[in-house]
Design an enzyme around this catalytic site. Structure first.
Site, PDB file in Angstrom:
ATOM      1  N   ASP A 285       0.865  -1.172   0.000  1.00  0.00           N
ATOM      2  CA  ASP A 285       0.000   0.000   0.000  1.00  0.00           C
ATOM      3  C   ASP A 285       0.912   1.236   0.000  1.00  0.00           C
ATOM      4  O   ASP A 285       2.146   1.129   0.043  1.00  0.00           O
ATOM      5  CB  ASP A 285      -0.964  -0.012   1.186  1.00  0.00           C
ATOM      6  CG  ASP A 285      -2.187   0.865   0.906  1.00  0.00           C
ATOM      7  OD1 ASP A 285      -2.139   1.700  -0.025  1.00  0.00           O
ATOM      8  OD2 ASP A 285      -3.201   0.731   1.614  1.00  0.00           O
TER       9      ASP A 285
HETATM   10  C1  NOJ Z   1      -3.949   3.973   0.180  1.00  0.00           C
HETATM   11  C2  NOJ Z   1      -5.144   3.105   0.287  1.00  0.00           C
HETATM   12  O1  NOJ Z   1      -5.092   2.353   1.479  1.00  0.00           O
HETATM   13  C3  NOJ Z   1      -5.326   2.156  -0.876  1.00  0.00           C
HETATM   14  O2  NOJ Z   1      -6.577   1.549  -0.764  1.00  0.00           O
HETATM   15  C4  NOJ Z   1      -5.186   2.860  -2.171  1.00  0.00           C
HETATM   16  O3  NOJ Z   1      -5.356   1.951  -3.237  1.00  0.00           O
HETATM   17  C5  NOJ Z   1      -3.828   3.533  -2.239  1.00  0.00           C
HETATM   18  N1  NOJ Z   1      -3.716   4.477  -1.150  1.00  0.00           N
HETATM   19  C6  NOJ Z   1      -3.587   4.253  -3.549  1.00  0.00           C
HETATM   20  O4  NOJ Z   1      -4.314   5.406  -3.607  1.00  0.00           O
END
Ligand code: NOJ
Length: 760
Positions: A285
């Site tokens: 993530d």
């Molecule tokens: C953080 C989030 O937890 C995730 O769900 C997302 O896909 C990414 N950022 C990218 O924006």
């Protein structure tokens, strides 16, 4: 004839698997040849996912010098690049100016639609309609792909039992059985049959794993649970997504067994790859690799090596891999094989997407016509109407007649900005239909429509500042005082026959980094509701929310409550369709509405205690509260219709089943009310005695049926011992002989029951 069909399907299966393996051979050859030409730096470059900035982000770091890095072969993919033109330009740099011309993969948070925005996932799951959910993902993929994307950071399948956690909005609620079906539907919807189809997107199931169980509902917080609970209650939806063929998996921010998921080898390798057979790639993530530093796992080089060795293939934004792996290889902290393996997995994904034969996946100016089409908007309107849950409808106040004078009141009545819901990164709120617009369209000139804003979404300045980080969802330009707005609203209510109050949360009061400790309707709006209620006018509460809310006052004092979540682009039209009876609501809750925050976590499939409390009972020394009931306000599976459905007791065709038997469970469902309508018939079971304590109820099946007014239908479920399996204390997938109960009904709290035995 039968023989011929069998033979043909056998031949087809053989040819299909031959086709698949021939394709795999061709892929292997292609990638082997390519990797032979790659330098170590270029291989590490493939593991690097960047966000160039200029678009909304979910972390404080944004990437720099992106263009130069692409040219040097230091980038495997990008996200946050919006629009086909920009994606084409970035791809041009990769395939024209980098040494090996390896195309980039382009990802995005296509969470609930791309430009055509569907209801937030929690709302969509309340449709219990997997075909519809799959269709929304197919449309999102087609639009995203037409816009240059190849990869959707979806589905989010984290089971969530804590409505304080803002990201409950992004998932399918609290139940693993339903969540697994939704996960599968979405993966199939995005990916279709073949990722080379330029209208598909590669799915990315997230957040692996258990992210929804963050302690205290506070985002990014610690997760800690037993393996038995993980396997039975939290992991099934991720597994279902893997079995449906998801091309990628995103690791989560939280720790599991006190090891961050992004560096957790048990999770990313032993479970995901060895046990489940996943063969795609794992992306971190947003800076979750670097955040292992804050978790106390060491410096950037240490945690990057830890993550690679654990099974992470791609580093989102953090550039830990890019900046440390070469040195770690020299120092023997990682192996060449581990780097090669991760690189190969990224290249395989690109190959499967057809990016080596067409890096642009057929993007062209004409494909803009595939986006926000009237058909897609119709699908969004339908999906929204199916996601709404009717929580209360005293004296059949709803549906309203299209006549007389109707007051539409509330800060969400005329707010296009709040219709899409959280994290609709590519959605354009200006394209959305507000409640008042929808009502005017559906009612036409058959009734007089009055409007008053009545209150701000919240008057708490600090809170508003934080909610508005991504845009002015809570209007702060209002010059009038709370009293002035309230008085106007009361006057407007007095002139009307009925009031529609559009109140609740602003879009980003749920979603990432949007946990709330108090999950009520903000005070400013409660004051508004109370003031209107005093006029004696009938109120229909149209409730906007990204999570279950505590609604005790409302549930006691407002005659009709329709939960509309955040419906997406067509929210306003869909709301009007339901309020005025063009569509009879059929949504059922997929997350329990607590009576009070103090009950959380409260969910239907809990274990029994040794001192269970029964309603009506009031002795001491039972598992209960002194000050509130044990029961939630609205249970899992709950949702009313404008009509009534009556159920017969479930009938079983036998009283016991063995390993090879099938149990037929049937009920007669009658539409005994005054409208045609849809009902989701739900089947639950309970294992009465087991080697481990078993839940008091577990969803095992559901069927959506449409019944005309007065019509009856027999609804039949078939159960076998496979449906009764669970992970035992040794994590073996078993069923156990003994007594079972089966429950069938309209929600988890209202069912008829019967008993049966499972023999050895
Ligand atoms: C953080 C989030 O937890 C995730 O769900 C997302 O896909 C990414 N950022 C990218 O924006």
């Amino acid at each position: 004839m039968l023989k011929r069909t069998v033979l043909l399907s056998f031949l087809f299966a053989v040819t299909a698997s031959y086709g698949q393996s021939a394709r795999n051979n061709a892929m292997d050859q292609y990638i082997n040849a390519l990797m032979q030409k790659m330098t170590l730096e270029e291989k590490i470059g493939q593991l690097n996912l960047l966000i160039p900035g200029g678009s909304p982000t979910t972390g404080s770091v944004v990437s720099s010098n992106v263009e130069a890095k692409i040219k040097q072969g230091n980038v495997g993919g990008l996200f946050g690049v919006i629009g086909a033109d920009k994606i084409r330009q970035a791809q041009d740099i990769a395939v024209k100016q980098s040494r090996l011309k390896i195309p980039l993969i382009f990802g995005s948070d296509v969470i609930h639609g791309h430009k055509t925005t569907f209801p937030i996932p929690l709302g969509l799951s309340c449709s219990w309609d997997t075909a519809l959910i799959r269709r929304t993902a197919t449309i999102a993929a087609r639009e995203g792909a037409a816009d240059g994307l190849s990869w959707a950071f979806s589905p989010m399948v984290d089971i969530a039992r804590d409505p304080r956690w803002g990201r409950i909005a992004e998932g399918a609620g609290e139940d693993a059985f339903l969540g697994s079906q939704v996960a599968r539907a979405m993966v199939l919807g995005y990916q279709g049959n073949d990722l080379r189809n330029p209208s598909s997107l590669m799915a990315c199931v997230k957040h692996f794993a258990l992210y929804g169980a963050a302690e205290a509902g506070r985002d990014y917080n610690t997760v800690d649970m037993s393996r038995v609970r993980m396997y039975n209650e939290y992991l099934p939806p991720y597994k279902a997504a893997v079995e449906a063929g998801t091309g990628s998996v995103m690791s989560s921010f939280n720790t599991i067994d006190q090891i961050p998921a992004t560096g957790n080898k048990w999770l990313l390798t032993d479970l995901l790859r060895k046990e489940w057979g996943f063969n795609g790639f794992v992306v971190s993530d947003y800076t979750s690799l670097n955040e292992m530093g804050s978790h106390g796992m060491g410096d950037l080089a240490t945690i990057s090596a830890l993550a690679l060795n654990a099974g992470l293939d791609m580093d989102m934004v953090g550039e830990g891999f890019l900046t440390t792996l070469k040195k770690s290889l020299q120092e023997g902290k990682v192996t060449q094989q581990a780097i090669d393996q991760a690189c190969r997995r990224i290249l395989e994904a690109k190959y499967k997407l057809g990016l080596f034969s067409d890096p642009y996946r057929g993007i062209s100016a004409s494909r803009a016509a595939e986006i926000l089409t009237p058909e897609n908007r119709m699908a969004a309107r339908e999906a929204a109407a199916h996601s709404f849950v009717l929580l209360k409808n005293e004296n059949q106040l709803l549906p309203l007649k299209k006549s007389g004078t109707i007051a539409v009141i509330g800060p969400l009545a005329d707010s296009k900005r709040n219709m899409l819901g959280t994290w609709s990164v590519s959605g354009d709120w200006q394209q959305s239909v507000s409640v008042i617009e929808g009502i005017r369209t559906v009612v036409g000139n058959k009734a007089t429509i009055l409007y008053a804003k009545g209150a701000n979404i919240s008057d708490d300045r600090n809170f508003v500042r934080r909610v508005n980080m991504l845009g002015m969802e809570v209007d702060t330009t209002e010059k009038r005082s709370a009293d002035e707005m309230l008085n106007e609203a009361v006057q407007v209510a007095q002139e009307a026959d009925v009031v529609i109050a559009a109140v609740g949360e602003a879009a980003d009061m749920s979603g990432e980094s949007a946990s709330r400790a108090m999950i009520n309707i903000p005070e400013s709006q409660q004051n508004l509701l109370k003031a209107i209620a005093k006029t004696g006018k009938k109120i229909v509460l149209v409730l906007f929310n990204g999570r279950p809310l505590t609604l005790n006052w409302e549930a006691q004092n407002i005659p009709a409550i329709l939960d509309v979540w955040f419906g997406g682009t067509e929210a306003g039209n869909a709301i009007a369709d339901v309020v005025f009876g063009n569509y009879n609501p059929s949504g059922k809750l997929t997350a329990t509405f607590p009576y009070s925050v103090g009950q959380i976590p409260v969910y239907y499939n809990h274990l029994n205690t040794g001192r269970p409390f029964a309603v009506g009972d009031w002795p001491k020394f039972k598992s209960d509260y002194l000050d509130i009931p044990n029961e939630p306000l609205y249970p899992f599976g709950y949702g009313l219709s404008y009509t009534n459905f009556t159920y017969s007791k479930p009938a079983l065709d036998r009283t016991s089943i063995g390993a090879n038997d099938k149990l037929r469970v049937s009920v007669n469902v009658t539409n005994s009310g005054n409208y045609d309508g849809e009902e989701t018939v739900q089947l639950y079971t309970r294992q009465m005695v087991g080697s481990i304590a078993r839940p008091v109820k577990e969803l095992k099946g559901f069927q959506k049926i449409w019944l005309r007014k007065g019509e009856s239908r027999e609804v039949v479920f078939t159960l076998s011992v496979n449906d009764l399996k669970f992970y035992n204390k040794d994590l073996h997938w078993v069923y156990e002989p003994g007594e079972f109960k089966v429950f069938v009904g309209t929600d988890s709290g209202h069912t008829g029951e019967a008993g049966f035995t499972v023999t050895k």
